[in-house]
Design an enzyme around this catalytic site. Sequence first.
Site, PDB file in Angstrom:
ATOM      1  N   ASP A 150       2.342  -2.196  -4.183  1.00 15.94           N
ATOM      2  CA  ASP A 150       0.988  -1.626  -4.261  1.00 15.94           C
ATOM      3  C   ASP A 150       0.277  -2.276  -5.444  1.00 15.94           C
ATOM      4  OD1 ASP A 150      -0.197   1.324  -3.023  1.00 15.94           O
ATOM      5  OD2 ASP A 150      -1.229   0.492  -4.783  1.00 15.94           O
TER       6      ASP A 150
ATOM      7  N   GLY B 124       0.860  -1.192   0.000  1.00 15.90           N
ATOM      8  CA  GLY B 124       0.000   0.000   0.000  1.00 15.90           C
ATOM      9  C   GLY B 124       0.891   1.235   0.000  1.00 15.90           C
TER      10      GLY B 124
ATOM     11  N   GLY C 151       0.017   5.033  -1.341  1.00 15.92           N
ATOM     12  CA  GLY C 151      -1.048   5.825  -0.733  1.00 15.92           C
ATOM     13  C   GLY C 151      -0.539   7.008   0.058  1.00 15.92           C
ATOM     14  N   GLN C 152      -1.465   7.649   0.769  1.00 15.32           N
ATOM     15  CA  GLN C 152      -1.126   8.874   1.506  1.00 15.32           C
ATOM     16  C   GLN C 152      -0.030   8.622   2.552  1.00 15.32           C
ATOM     17  OE1 GLN C 152      -4.118  10.486   4.140  1.00 15.32           O
ATOM     18  NE2 GLN C 152      -3.181  12.515   4.170  1.00 15.32           N
TER      19      GLN C 152
ATOM     20  N   ASP D 244      -1.015  -7.511  -5.348  1.00 16.40           N
ATOM     21  CA  ASP D 244      -2.374  -7.448  -4.814  1.00 16.40           C
ATOM     22  C   ASP D 244      -2.370  -8.226  -3.503  1.00 16.40           C
ATOM     23  OD1 ASP D 244      -5.020  -7.639  -4.171  1.00 16.40           O
ATOM     24  OD2 ASP D 244      -5.676  -8.412  -6.118  1.00 16.40           O
ATOM     25  N   ILE D 245      -2.633  -7.525  -2.406  1.00 22.08           N
ATOM     26  CA  ILE D 245      -2.576  -8.185  -1.102  1.00 22.08           C
ATOM     27  C   ILE D 245      -3.586  -9.336  -1.025  1.00 22.08           C
ATOM     28  CG2 ILE D 245      -4.162  -6.558   0.025  1.00 22.08           C
ATOM     29  CD1 ILE D 245      -1.180  -8.291   1.694  1.00 22.08           C
TER      30      ILE D 245
ATOM     31  N   TYR E  22     -15.740   0.053   7.947  1.00 23.38           N
ATOM     32  CA  TYR E  22     -14.310   0.343   8.147  1.00 23.38           C
ATOM     33  C   TYR E  22     -13.944   0.166   9.627  1.00 23.38           C
ATOM     34  CZ  TYR E  22     -10.066   3.306   8.242  1.00 23.38           C
ATOM     35  OH  TYR E  22      -8.799   3.811   8.408  1.00 23.38           O
TER      36      TYR E  22
ATOM     37  N   LYS F 230     -11.478  -2.561  11.420  1.00 20.51           N
ATOM     38  CA  LYS F 230     -10.306  -2.172  12.218  1.00 20.51           C
ATOM     39  C   LYS F 230     -10.396  -2.766  13.629  1.00 20.51           C
ATOM     40  CE  LYS F 230      -7.935   0.302   9.261  1.00 20.51           C
ATOM     41  NZ  LYS F 230      -6.663  -0.204   8.732  1.00 20.51           N
TER      42      LYS F 230
HETATM   43  P1  NAD Z   1      -4.629   5.277   0.877  1.00 19.53           P
HETATM   44  O1  NAD Z   1      -5.978   4.934   0.354  1.00 19.53           O
HETATM   45  O2  NAD Z   1      -4.078   6.605   0.589  1.00 19.53           O
HETATM   46  O3  NAD Z   1      -3.576   4.199   0.390  1.00 19.53           O
HETATM   47  C1  NAD Z   1      -3.855   2.823   0.347  1.00 19.53           C
HETATM   48  C2  NAD Z   1      -2.982   2.205  -0.724  1.00 19.53           C
HETATM   49  O4  NAD Z   1      -3.277   0.809  -0.756  1.00 19.53           O
HETATM   50  C3  NAD Z   1      -3.267   2.760  -2.124  1.00 19.53           C
HETATM   51  O5  NAD Z   1      -2.081   3.178  -2.747  1.00 19.53           O
HETATM   52  C4  NAD Z   1      -3.898   1.589  -2.855  1.00 19.53           C
HETATM   53  O6  NAD Z   1      -3.568   1.540  -4.242  1.00 19.53           O
HETATM   54  C5  NAD Z   1      -3.308   0.412  -2.115  1.00 19.53           C
HETATM   55  N1  NAD Z   1      -4.133  -0.791  -2.256  1.00 19.53           N
HETATM   56  C6  NAD Z   1      -5.480  -0.859  -2.309  1.00 19.53           C
HETATM   57  N2  NAD Z   1      -5.861  -2.132  -2.497  1.00 19.53           N
HETATM   58  C7  NAD Z   1      -4.740  -2.882  -2.557  1.00 19.53           C
HETATM   59  C8  NAD Z   1      -4.482  -4.253  -2.765  1.00 19.53           C
HETATM   60  N3  NAD Z   1      -5.477  -5.122  -2.960  1.00 19.53           N
HETATM   61  N4  NAD Z   1      -3.209  -4.675  -2.770  1.00 19.53           N
HETATM   62  C9  NAD Z   1      -2.181  -3.797  -2.616  1.00 19.53           C
HETATM   63  N5  NAD Z   1      -2.364  -2.477  -2.445  1.00 19.53           N
HETATM   64  C10 NAD Z   1      -3.628  -2.021  -2.408  1.00 19.53           C
HETATM   65  O7  NAD Z   1      -4.674   5.013   2.443  1.00 19.53           O
HETATM   66  P2  NAD Z   1      -3.757   5.663   3.572  1.00 19.53           P
HETATM   67  O8  NAD Z   1      -4.429   6.879   4.026  1.00 19.53           O
HETATM   68  O9  NAD Z   1      -2.356   5.700   3.153  1.00 19.53           O
HETATM   69  O10 NAD Z   1      -3.974   4.592   4.732  1.00 19.53           O
HETATM   70  C11 NAD Z   1      -3.118   3.495   4.907  1.00 19.53           C
HETATM   71  C12 NAD Z   1      -3.593   2.714   6.115  1.00 19.53           C
HETATM   72  O11 NAD Z   1      -3.660   3.571   7.259  1.00 19.53           O
HETATM   73  C13 NAD Z   1      -4.990   2.110   5.967  1.00 19.53           C
HETATM   74  O12 NAD Z   1      -5.021   0.869   6.626  1.00 19.53           O
HETATM   75  C14 NAD Z   1      -5.878   3.088   6.694  1.00 19.53           C
HETATM   76  O13 NAD Z   1      -7.011   2.470   7.198  1.00 19.53           O
HETATM   77  C15 NAD Z   1      -4.964   3.548   7.810  1.00 19.53           C
HETATM   78  N6  NAD Z   1      -5.345   4.859   8.332  1.00 19.53           N
HETATM   79  C16 NAD Z   1      -5.210   5.986   7.576  1.00 19.53           C
HETATM   80  C17 NAD Z   1      -5.613   7.220   8.090  1.00 19.53           C
HETATM   81  C18 NAD Z   1      -5.484   8.502   7.302  1.00 19.53           C
HETATM   82  O14 NAD Z   1      -5.961   9.554   7.753  1.00 19.53           O
HETATM   83  N7  NAD Z   1      -4.847   8.498   6.147  1.00 19.53           N
HETATM   84  C19 NAD Z   1      -6.150   7.287   9.395  1.00 19.53           C
HETATM   85  C20 NAD Z   1      -6.305   6.106  10.113  1.00 19.53           C
HETATM   86  C21 NAD Z   1      -5.868   4.901   9.599  1.00 19.53           C
HETATM   87  N1  SER Z   2      -8.709   9.166   8.025  1.00 17.81           N
HETATM   88  C1  SER Z   2      -9.416   7.942   8.138  1.00 17.81           C
HETATM   89  C2  SER Z   2     -10.763   8.024   7.524  1.00 17.81           C
HETATM   90  O1  SER Z   2     -11.327   9.100   7.550  1.00 17.81           O
HETATM   91  C3  SER Z   2      -9.549   7.556   9.597  1.00 17.81           C
HETATM   92  O2  SER Z   2      -9.228   6.238   9.718  1.00 17.81           O
HETATM   93  O3  SER Z   2     -11.251   7.039   7.039  1.00 17.81           O
END
Ligand code: NAD
Ligand code: SER
Length: 316
Positions: free
Chosen positions: A34, A8, A11-12, A52-53, A142, A146
């Site tokens: 990813d 992943g 992602g962000q 793909d996970i 979601y 979690k």
């Molecule tokens: P994101 O959506 O920006 O990134 C997720 C990445 O996973 C993407 O690049 C996507 O292409 C990849 N992905 C999706 N399906 C996939 C698959 N089948 N195989 C491989 N890769 C795959 O999410 P993020 O914000 O970077 O969040 C990452 C983790 O942190 C997540 O588990 C999310 O729940 C957790 N999280 C994020 C936040 C936040 O504010 N960003 C807050 C709480 C928790």
């Molecule tokens: N930033 C995340 C969301 O809004 C919190 O896990 O889904």
Amino acid sequence: MSKTIIIGACGQIGTELTLELRKRKGVDNVIAADLKEECPDILKDGIYVKMDILNREMVREYIIDHQIKEVYLLAALLSATAEKNPDFAWKLNMEGLFTILDLAKEGHITKIFWPSSIAVFGPTTPRDNTPQYTVMEPTTVYGISKQAGERWCEYYFNKFGVDVRSIRYPGLISYTSLPGGGTTDYAVDIFYKAKAENSFNCFLSADTELPMMYMEDAIRATIELMEAPSQKVKIRSSYNLSGCSFTPAQLAKEIETLQPGFTISYSPDFRQQIADSWPNSIDDSRAREDWGWQEKYGVKEMVKIMLENVNVNLMA
Ligand code: NAD
Ligand code: SER
């Protein structure tokens, strides 16, 4: 140096975590993976693998063959996207975790990071300064995924000694890559619209207070937790973590201070109900006591950095 993989990574969080881990461990030791065909340009200096996970066999083979010892599993559907496709969200958010936990149980992996979220809490949770241990009745798919994930992490630690570590991230704010479909995304979108149009129409109401954190703090927390001696990591479900809390109106006021004339309007949509079920603020005293967590960024510093750095072309 043993090998690390971030699943992943595009992602962000993954983009910035990959950059920071490569700085610390060496570019060749940190593999970005990813679902996407290609990784962002800033990650192209190191190894990228399309993965793909949900393809359990491919993931197992890659990790075992390349002798990868540390896994950061970030692939998931976030809160807003998950509500649109609950069956798939449950599948993605759970199956990937089991694949990685099982690899550790079998001794192929030595350490796992898996992020949880403030979404594990629900409308019956105390909303202010939400404690580490409290009522948890999440109402989103979601949040349910979690919370279940947290239970399984703790179970694998207790039963099989799997070294899995986790943080309940608040909403994360950053400018390197765009957020991926969460309820807290407004707090990132607002900066792009402020730069492009000097106005923003928010999908949450003016007084919706949520816990948030600047990305640099979140990345540092993640690495500090992963580097902490095992005996200091006393919580194996997931740690509460706090940065700052604010409402859209408060955030808009801070932006307006630095960017006069900025205006905000409000059109709450389905994400309002999700936000209303989450805490306003978080008590993270256990993270502070156990492994020395201390945030650096407050709202003012974060707003200044975001306004200086967002690139409106990313949104195009
Ligand atoms: P994101 O959506 O920006 O990134 C997720 C990445 O996973 C993407 O690049 C996507 O292409 C990849 N992905 C999706 N399906 C996939 C698959 N089948 N195989 C491989 N890769 C795959 O999410 P993020 O914000 O970077 O969040 C990452 C983790 O942190 C997540 O588990 C999310 O729940 C957790 N999280 C994020 C936040 C936040 O504010 N960003 C807050 C709480 C928790
Ligand atoms: N930033 C995340 C969301 O809004 C919190 O896990 O889904």
